[in-house]
Design a protein around this motif. Sequence first.
Motif, PDB file in Angstrom:
ATOM      1  N   ALA A 176      51.187  18.871  44.977  1.00 18.08           N
ATOM      2  CA  ALA A 176      52.575  19.185  45.327  1.00 18.08           C
ATOM      3  C   ALA A 176      52.845  20.666  45.187  1.00 18.08           C
ATOM      4  N   ARG A 177      52.405  21.221  44.085  1.00 20.09           N
ATOM      5  CA  ARG A 177      52.645  22.637  43.834  1.00 20.09           C
ATOM      6  C   ARG A 177      51.530  23.087  42.930  1.00 20.09           C
ATOM      7  N   LEU A 178      50.910  24.177  43.282  1.00 18.41           N
ATOM      8  CA  LEU A 178      49.738  24.614  42.543  1.00 18.41           C
ATOM      9  C   LEU A 178      50.133  25.432  41.330  1.00 18.41           C
ATOM     10  N   ALA A 179      49.585  25.077  40.173  1.00 22.11           N
ATOM     11  CA  ALA A 179      49.840  25.850  38.957  1.00 22.11           C
ATOM     12  C   ALA A 179      49.001  27.120  38.986  1.00 22.11           C
ATOM     13  N   PRO A 180      49.522  28.202  38.411  1.00 21.45           N
ATOM     14  CA  PRO A 180      48.721  29.433  38.308  1.00 21.45           C
ATOM     15  C   PRO A 180      47.459  29.162  37.497  1.00 21.45           C
ATOM     16  N   ILE A 181      46.350  29.747  37.927  1.00 21.12           N
ATOM     17  CA  ILE A 181      45.101  29.626  37.162  1.00 21.12           C
ATOM     18  C   ILE A 181      45.019  30.802  36.195  1.00 21.12           C
ATOM     19  N   GLU A 182      45.072  30.493  34.907  1.00 21.68           N
ATOM     20  CA  GLU A 182      45.037  31.557  33.909  1.00 21.68           C
ATOM     21  C   GLU A 182      43.616  32.116  33.767  1.00 21.68           C
ATOM     22  N   TYR A 183      43.544  33.320  33.267  1.00 26.58           N
ATOM     23  CA  TYR A 183      42.261  34.008  33.094  1.00 26.58           C
ATOM     24  C   TYR A 183      41.265  33.131  32.345  1.00 26.58           C
ATOM     25  N   ALA A 184      41.726  32.505  31.268  1.00 24.84           N
ATOM     26  CA  ALA A 184      40.831  31.687  30.434  1.00 24.84           C
ATOM     27  C   ALA A 184      40.219  30.521  31.211  1.00 24.84           C
ATOM     28  N   ASP A 185      40.960  30.057  32.226  1.00 26.65           N
ATOM     29  CA  ASP A 185      40.484  28.904  32.991  1.00 26.65           C
ATOM     30  C   ASP A 185      39.767  29.305  34.273  1.00 26.65           C
ATOM     31  N   ALA A 186      39.681  30.588  34.544  1.00 29.63           N
ATOM     32  CA  ALA A 186      39.171  31.031  35.847  1.00 29.63           C
ATOM     33  C   ALA A 186      37.648  31.101  35.879  1.00 29.63           C
ATOM     34  N   SER A 187      37.114  30.917  37.074  1.00 29.45           N
ATOM     35  CA  SER A 187      35.670  31.060  37.277  1.00 29.45           C
ATOM     36  C   SER A 187      35.306  32.547  37.198  1.00 29.45           C
ATOM     37  N   PRO A 188      34.036  32.850  36.981  1.00 30.22           N
ATOM     38  CA  PRO A 188      33.616  34.264  36.928  1.00 30.22           C
ATOM     39  C   PRO A 188      34.022  35.031  38.190  1.00 30.22           C
ATOM     40  N   GLU A 189      33.907  34.379  39.338  1.00 27.95           N
ATOM     41  CA  GLU A 189      34.256  35.005  40.616  1.00 27.95           C
ATOM     42  C   GLU A 189      35.742  35.416  40.633  1.00 27.95           C
ATOM     43  N   VAL A 190      36.590  34.511  40.167  1.00 25.97           N
ATOM     44  CA  VAL A 190      38.027  34.779  40.142  1.00 25.97           C
ATOM     45  C   VAL A 190      38.350  35.828  39.070  1.00 25.97           C
ATOM     46  N   ARG A 191      37.694  35.708  37.921  1.00 27.67           N
ATOM     47  CA  ARG A 191      37.920  36.684  36.852  1.00 27.67           C
ATOM     48  C   ARG A 191      37.602  38.107  37.294  1.00 27.67           C
ATOM     49  N   ALA A 192      36.555  38.230  38.100  1.00 23.71           N
ATOM     50  CA  ALA A 192      36.170  39.579  38.558  1.00 23.71           C
ATOM     51  C   ALA A 192      37.307  40.202  39.370  1.00 23.71           C
ATOM     52  N   ILE A 193      37.996  39.390  40.144  1.00 22.86           N
ATOM     53  CA  ILE A 193      39.110  39.928  40.930  1.00 22.86           C
ATOM     54  C   ILE A 193      40.304  40.217  40.028  1.00 22.86           C
ATOM     55  N   TYR A 194      40.591  39.309  39.117  1.00 18.84           N
ATOM     56  CA  TYR A 194      41.667  39.574  38.151  1.00 18.84           C
ATOM     57  C   TYR A 194      41.389  40.906  37.438  1.00 18.84           C
ATOM     58  N   ASP A 195      40.149  41.112  37.041  1.00 18.74           N
ATOM     59  CA  ASP A 195      39.797  42.354  36.343  1.00 18.74           C
ATOM     60  C   ASP A 195      40.070  43.575  37.223  1.00 18.74           C
ATOM     61  N   ASP A 196      39.720  43.455  38.500  1.00 22.56           N
ATOM     62  CA  ASP A 196      39.933  44.593  39.395  1.00 22.56           C
ATOM     63  C   ASP A 196      41.431  44.823  39.636  1.00 22.56           C
ATOM     64  N   ILE A 197      42.193  43.753  39.738  1.00 22.99           N
ATOM     65  CA  ILE A 197      43.650  43.891  39.902  1.00 22.99           C
ATOM     66  C   ILE A 197      44.228  44.650  38.712  1.00 22.99           C
ATOM     67  N   MET A 198      43.852  44.234  37.511  1.00 25.23           N
ATOM     68  CA  MET A 198      44.400  44.877  36.313  1.00 25.23           C
ATOM     69  C   MET A 198      43.938  46.318  36.186  1.00 25.23           C
ATOM     70  N   ALA A 199      42.668  46.564  36.521  1.00 19.45           N
ATOM     71  CA  ALA A 199      42.149  47.938  36.422  1.00 19.45           C
ATOM     72  C   ALA A 199      42.859  48.845  37.431  1.00 19.45           C
ATOM     73  N   THR A 200      43.019  48.366  38.654  1.00 20.82           N
ATOM     74  CA  THR A 200      43.652  49.157  39.699  1.00 20.82           C
ATOM     75  C   THR A 200      45.101  49.479  39.349  1.00 20.82           C
ATOM     76  N   ARG A 201      45.767  48.524  38.726  1.00 19.79           N
ATOM     77  CA  ARG A 201      47.184  48.696  38.410  1.00 19.79           C
ATOM     78  C   ARG A 201      47.441  49.230  37.001  1.00 19.79           C
ATOM     79  N   HIS A 202      46.399  49.501  36.261  1.00 19.95           N
ATOM     80  CA  HIS A 202      46.566  49.929  34.869  1.00 19.95           C
ATOM     81  C   HIS A 202      47.493  48.968  34.155  1.00 19.95           C
ATOM     82  N   SER A 203      47.188  47.700  34.255  1.00 17.98           N
ATOM     83  CA  SER A 203      48.059  46.654  33.719  1.00 17.98           C
ATOM     84  C   SER A 203      47.219  45.671  32.921  1.00 17.98           C
TER      85      SER A 203
END
Lengths: 157, 157, 157, 157, 157, 157
Positions: free
Chosen positions: A29-56
């Motif tokens: 019905a509605r997709l829950a956000p996937i938190e970092y702890a639950d993410a696959s390595p592939e997804v984590r790598a993108i999360y890492d790049d998002i945070m690095a790029t945004r200094h966040s």
Amino acid sequence: MTERRAAGGASSGGGAAGGAAGPGTPASARLAPIEYADASPEVRAIYDDIMATRHSDWVNNYWKVLAHHPPSLKRMWANSKQVMGPGALDPLTKELIYLAVSVTNGCDYCIASHGAAARRKGLTQEQFAELVAIIGLANETNRHAAALQLEIDPQFR
Amino acid sequence: MTERRAAGGASSGGGAAGGAAGPGTPASARLAPIEYADASPEVRAIYDDIMATRHSDWVNNYWKVLAHHPPSLKRMWANSKQVMGPGALDPLTKELIYLAVSVTNGCDYCIASHGAAARRKGLTQEQFAELVAIIGLANETNRHAAALQLEIDPQFR
Amino acid sequence: MTERRAAGGASSGGGAAGGAAGPGTPASARLAPIEYADASPEVRAIYDDIMATRHSDWVNNYWKVLAHHPPSLKRMWANSKQVMGPGALDPLTKELIYLAVSVTNGCDYCIASHGAAARRKGLTQEQFAELVAIIGLANETNRHAAALQLEIDPQFR
Amino acid sequence: MTERRAAGGASSGGGAAGGAAGPGTPASARLAPIEYADASPEVRAIYDDIMATRHSDWVNNYWKVLAHHPPSLKRMWANSKQVMGPGALDPLTKELIYLAVSVTNGCDYCIASHGAAARRKGLTQEQFAELVAIIGLANETNRHAAALQLEIDPQFR
Amino acid sequence: MTERRAAGGASSGGGAAGGAAGPGTPASARLAPIEYADASPEVRAIYDDIMATRHSDWVNNYWKVLAHHPPSLKRMWANSKQVMGPGALDPLTKELIYLAVSVTNGCDYCIASHGAAARRKGLTQEQFAELVAIIGLANETNRHAAALQLEIDPQFR
Amino acid sequence: MTERRAAGGASSGGGAAGGAAGPGTPASARLAPIEYADASPEVRAIYDDIMATRHSDWVNNYWKVLAHHPPSLKRMWANSKQVMGPGALDPLTKELIYLAVSVTNGCDYCIASHGAAARRKGLTQEQFAELVAIIGLANETNRHAAALQLEIDPQFR
């Protein structure tokens, strides 16, 4: 909006797979956000790049929900980095253009997220007031032009 | 678009009144632009101010068609001068915001007229390409946000 | 727009069948209007009712192109008759509402056709000018409301 | 959204009349859904047909609010049955088209209700992800086409 | 629309560079398509891939105008290939979704180009008629939902 | 929506200045309405005129949030008074046009506020039902016209 997410919670659980269900999985019905702890390595790598790029140190829901389909997550992050990254227009101007579109479309999430981005990039209250005024005026005159069936002046071609 | 303007030509004729018909006049199919030579003194005064403000020697169709209803002409010119005039955002940025709205709404006249305004204010081809890319991306992600029924992150409030 | 209609002309030919091709027929680039002389009895009956209802001696392109799919023609004419027919709102007011939507969506065909309908129902030039002004203002304030993320006043609930 | 419905509750009460107020009744702030128990026989007959057609034991708010105006309820149900019923496109494809429109317009209610319909008809998570991607891409390129003032290729006519 | 392209012709001239002007080049009124013969090797490589992927011997204006900014051309082609390529939805369904968006936005170019794509992928006249009917119905009910301020049924969450 | 307004409360504090921050003030996440008691004399004068014009004893959030930028407040109130004031269209008809636009754009705030205004001006439940039906139908046929690429009949020009 505080309603419970129906099947979303379930679909994002289950360990390393990180919510990226197989092709035949029924849609939720509605997709829950996937938190970092639950993410696959592939997804984590993108999360890492998002945070690095945004200094966040966090990732917002847009990416965490998109993460249910890693090819979309990867593709949209690549687009976003290229389009919103350094170029001929300065970062704040880019956010103002983004906001003008989001307000015209009435996208509440986008107004909130890119409003925050614009403020981080230095948007002042006076600039915000002018942005709102221009968006309103353009939406007004766009309809005047349609209603009056204006012919384009030769000078504009 | 080369079609003839049906009753428009007729309705703008008739001497000094310059097409500003009385309250009971039937509406025309499409209103012809009121040229300076045919305009009332009241309308000419606004045309003069438009040209002086823009350092230009002509007036575009938007104003010349709006002139059929002088209160609208006067009101919209006052709005435009205030909103698009000098302020906290620079003139080119203001035009980019205007264009972002006009493209999102698909207003051909407005894209042509404000595209010309942006070029007069220094828009480069590289900036234009980035503008187009941002408008497209924002329209894309606006729909992703709707489709995914995203919840606004607390950090954005 | 004076371009030739590609396969449309072919698909509307062929006598009494009146362009209503069978289920497996490939779609055409652009459908040509089906003229009365080429229409099936079923389609003619609706054309007749349109003309009788409107006290008119011709049928406009909307219906003549919709006629390629008789169930759609029949359904839309029934809807139109019920919604735009006599009721609690007078006929001119109904057309103004229709125009407000069509202008907001930038639908050139609809602005032309319902503009004509409004004029037949007595629209004056002054009323048209006010209509245009209200449509513009509403489109402007709609975006102000979005940009400012306004909370609905309890008095409005 | 948990606010109280102002006059709506009152207008839907009163027994057999089922909330279908007379022509001179003042409009309410927000219309409450008319439940089966409170509905007139005319309205109940449509609710029954909706449930039978959908193999379901409940009716959603769209129909229950539309029921305040039985001619609209009857008309829209007839339209919906004809347009969304069996035809040349399969049921799931029909829902995807519906969703593409609803997402583009940002209609939250429609995304929720037709999202549910699509899932009942077998939508998988992978198909949903592709749907979202296509909707986004089309909204993006639609604006590129407007911004670039593209001329239609002769091959497409 | 047969008007001459103002500065576009000029800006695309100048030899092998193929219209890809430098960052400081003033923007043109309307960009002319860059033909294969005038394109840089980088742009030609993408044109080649477009034609190979589509089993076609020509490239349409969207890509030929986007080619003025090679990074956009490259990015959009990569997106298009990924999103519209083989997946969980069949190729014709993908085009129908694209068309539903394009019609809702009133994008004439996109309706023409993706209408052609849908026909190449087997769209029949009956399917087209159903597509048009669903797009219309969804746009109608989307506004009913907004006007009636519908609350989302708990069953849809 | 019951979330707390982040920085809004802070930015509207500070006594007689009434929230009208200086040009260099950073923009807030969401602007809190400026209440009469906190408003500057300049803003109060407009609030007074709004209430006097409307024979009302309160001011709605649109104006109270716009008040953060007094030139916008003043400008928009002048526009609203001129456009929505007495003229060739009666007050209820003006509100119906406003609502038709607001529903088409999906602006919840505007539907609530102008719905209330229409009810104050005598909107009946029957008229409301017809308004909703026309808005829906026009949005439907607008898309039919786009999808069918209708050519404007010469009679409509």
